[in-house]
Design a protein around this motif. Sequence first.
Motif, PDB file in Angstrom:
ATOM      1  N   UNK A 251       0.857  -1.189   0.000  1.00 18.70           N
ATOM      2  CA  UNK A 251       0.000   0.000   0.000  1.00 18.70           C
ATOM      3  C   UNK A 251       0.890   1.234   0.000  1.00 18.70           C
ATOM      4  N   UNK A 252       0.547   2.184  -0.847  1.00 21.77           N
ATOM      5  CA  UNK A 252       1.301   3.445  -0.914  1.00 21.77           C
ATOM      6  C   UNK A 252       0.528   4.531  -0.169  1.00 21.77           C
ATOM      7  N   UNK A 253       1.201   5.169   0.784  1.00 19.63           N
ATOM      8  CA  UNK A 253       0.598   6.254   1.557  1.00 19.63           C
ATOM      9  C   UNK A 253       1.263   7.570   1.167  1.00 19.63           C
TER      10      UNK A 253
ATOM     11  N   UNK B 234      -6.781 -10.331   5.174  1.00 20.30           N
ATOM     12  CA  UNK B 234      -6.786  -9.299   4.136  1.00 20.30           C
ATOM     13  C   UNK B 234      -7.930  -8.306   4.304  1.00 20.30           C
ATOM     14  N   UNK B 235      -9.118  -8.776   4.645  1.00 18.08           N
ATOM     15  CA  UNK B 235     -10.250  -7.858   4.797  1.00 18.08           C
ATOM     16  C   UNK B 235     -10.027  -6.890   5.955  1.00 18.08           C
ATOM     17  N   UNK B 236      -9.551  -7.410   7.089  1.00 18.78           N
ATOM     18  CA  UNK B 236      -9.313  -6.533   8.234  1.00 18.78           C
ATOM     19  C   UNK B 236      -8.196  -5.538   7.941  1.00 18.78           C
ATOM     20  N   UNK B 237      -7.186  -5.954   7.199  1.00 13.87           N
ATOM     21  CA  UNK B 237      -6.131  -5.027   6.808  1.00 13.87           C
ATOM     22  C   UNK B 237      -6.694  -3.926   5.924  1.00 13.87           C
ATOM     23  N   UNK B 238      -7.567  -4.302   5.013  1.00 15.42           N
ATOM     24  CA  UNK B 238      -8.155  -3.321   4.104  1.00 15.42           C
ATOM     25  C   UNK B 238      -9.022  -2.319   4.860  1.00 15.42           C
ATOM     26  N   UNK B 239      -9.708  -2.792   5.911  1.00 15.84           N
ATOM     27  CA  UNK B 239     -10.495  -1.860   6.725  1.00 15.84           C
ATOM     28  C   UNK B 239      -9.586  -0.804   7.349  1.00 15.84           C
ATOM     29  N   UNK B 240      -8.373  -1.207   7.732  1.00 16.24           N
ATOM     30  CA  UNK B 240      -7.416  -0.237   8.282  1.00 16.24           C
ATOM     31  C   UNK B 240      -7.016   0.782   7.220  1.00 16.24           C
TER      32      UNK B 240
ATOM     33  N   UNK C   3      -7.872   5.935   5.811  1.00 19.06           N
ATOM     34  CA  UNK C   3      -7.002   7.008   5.315  1.00 19.06           C
ATOM     35  C   UNK C   3      -7.467   7.598   3.989  1.00 19.06           C
ATOM     36  N   UNK C   4      -8.620   7.150   3.522  1.00 17.33           N
ATOM     37  CA  UNK C   4      -9.308   7.747   2.369  1.00 17.33           C
ATOM     38  C   UNK C   4      -8.379   7.920   1.166  1.00 17.33           C
TER      39      UNK C   4
ATOM     40  N   UNK D  12     -10.539  -0.135  -5.182  1.00 16.01           N
ATOM     41  CA  UNK D  12     -11.062   0.692  -6.271  1.00 16.01           C
ATOM     42  C   UNK D  12     -12.580   0.702  -6.251  1.00 16.01           C
ATOM     43  N   UNK D  13     -13.195  -0.456  -6.051  1.00 19.47           N
ATOM     44  CA  UNK D  13     -14.654  -0.531  -6.003  1.00 19.47           C
ATOM     45  C   UNK D  13     -15.203   0.240  -4.807  1.00 19.47           C
ATOM     46  N   UNK D  14     -14.519   0.149  -3.679  1.00 20.36           N
ATOM     47  CA  UNK D  14     -14.967   0.876  -2.493  1.00 20.36           C
ATOM     48  C   UNK D  14     -14.920   2.378  -2.729  1.00 20.36           C
ATOM     49  N   UNK D  15     -13.866   2.853  -3.406  1.00 22.71           N
ATOM     50  CA  UNK D  15     -13.750   4.278  -3.712  1.00 22.71           C
ATOM     51  C   UNK D  15     -14.867   4.728  -4.647  1.00 22.71           C
TER      52      UNK D  15
END
Length: 393
Positions: free
Chosen positions: A308-310, A356-362, A366-367, A383-386
Amino acid sequence: MRKKDTSHPYKDPLSFERLMLLIATLLKYPGIGCPDGMEDLPKNQHHNALTQVQLGLRELANVFGIQLPANYPSTPTLRKDLETLRHYGILDRRMYRWGYYLGTGVMSQEELKVAIDAIASQAKYQGDSQVRRIHETLSKRLRGLDLQLNGEFFYPIRQYLNRAIVHTDPEEMAEKGNNQDTLFHKLPILEQAIIQGQPVEISRSQDLYGTGRVGPIQVLPLQLIYYDIAWYLLYEYCDSGHLAIGRMNRFKNYCKVLNDSGRGTEAQRYSLGKAYELLENGWGLNLGEPNDQQLELQGKLEYVTVKVRFFHPLVAFIQEGELRHPNQEIISSPLDEVTGKVNFVDYIIALPPRSLNEFLFWVYRYMDKAQVLAPPSLVQKHHEAANNLVARF
């Protein structure tokens, strides 16, 4: 007939002062005699706890202006005095190789202060009913000490603000007329089952994840865990040994002990160790399905590398979390030629698929400051969530 000697062994002033100094030493220096490290000593080396007791006693004698003979008291004399304290129930009849203390007085005042802060927080914010009652009792007993310290003892130097979002205390529920059908009502039974390794039957009333897992289950409860916003029960299924974690408020007010004998604390510790191995490997509280869990514990499960890139201004916050996960890697971008700052960091971690799902929730929190780069399945989900978020606006 010879008259029985009724003289007391501590009628001599020096003997009496020595005994009083010994009691005062154990009170002032709880745990005195404990070796510096808790590791086992070599078989041919015996730790003599009485050496430190002797030094502490002589130091206290100097403070009180009591003159003791050189090298007094001897180790045999101290052993005799300790036996006297055992005789009168001041010390228990057990080994004190890891330090002497009277009754439950195992902490110094400074250590007790830290413990009180933790207890107060757990009682207030984590809603622990048992701890709340203990805190109320201790607050009354320690009121005199707090007055002596001008209110400093109860000042909350440390506080843990994570607050439970559901009702946890049956007494508070009754006071507010808001009784709820949850496992919190069965805490005494559950805690006893945990410490003895007793199998119990509990019943899940809610399944918010759509798996259909409701109704009674037979488990070995291992531990009560407070995590983020709620209390959870860590347990092991009796029939399969599968380890899982469930929210306490999602179980009914029902807990039936199935076997009074229990399997003991060693077996409990072994299962608890496996559960914490899973927690350390993963992200969050999902411990996975039975087959994958067994493969993971055997070291045969293939992990997924996530990247993930922040972006700025979040960069410094991600870099700050050096201990966020034991297996993480944080790679910074080259410094910007204009600003001299890092524009982004890549957060890389290998996780079991269950996490993976819990990581994605984290990541979601950060939007627009975060972008999932790998694996492709998580890129698509992000991408779908965005897109769904944009559509809602």
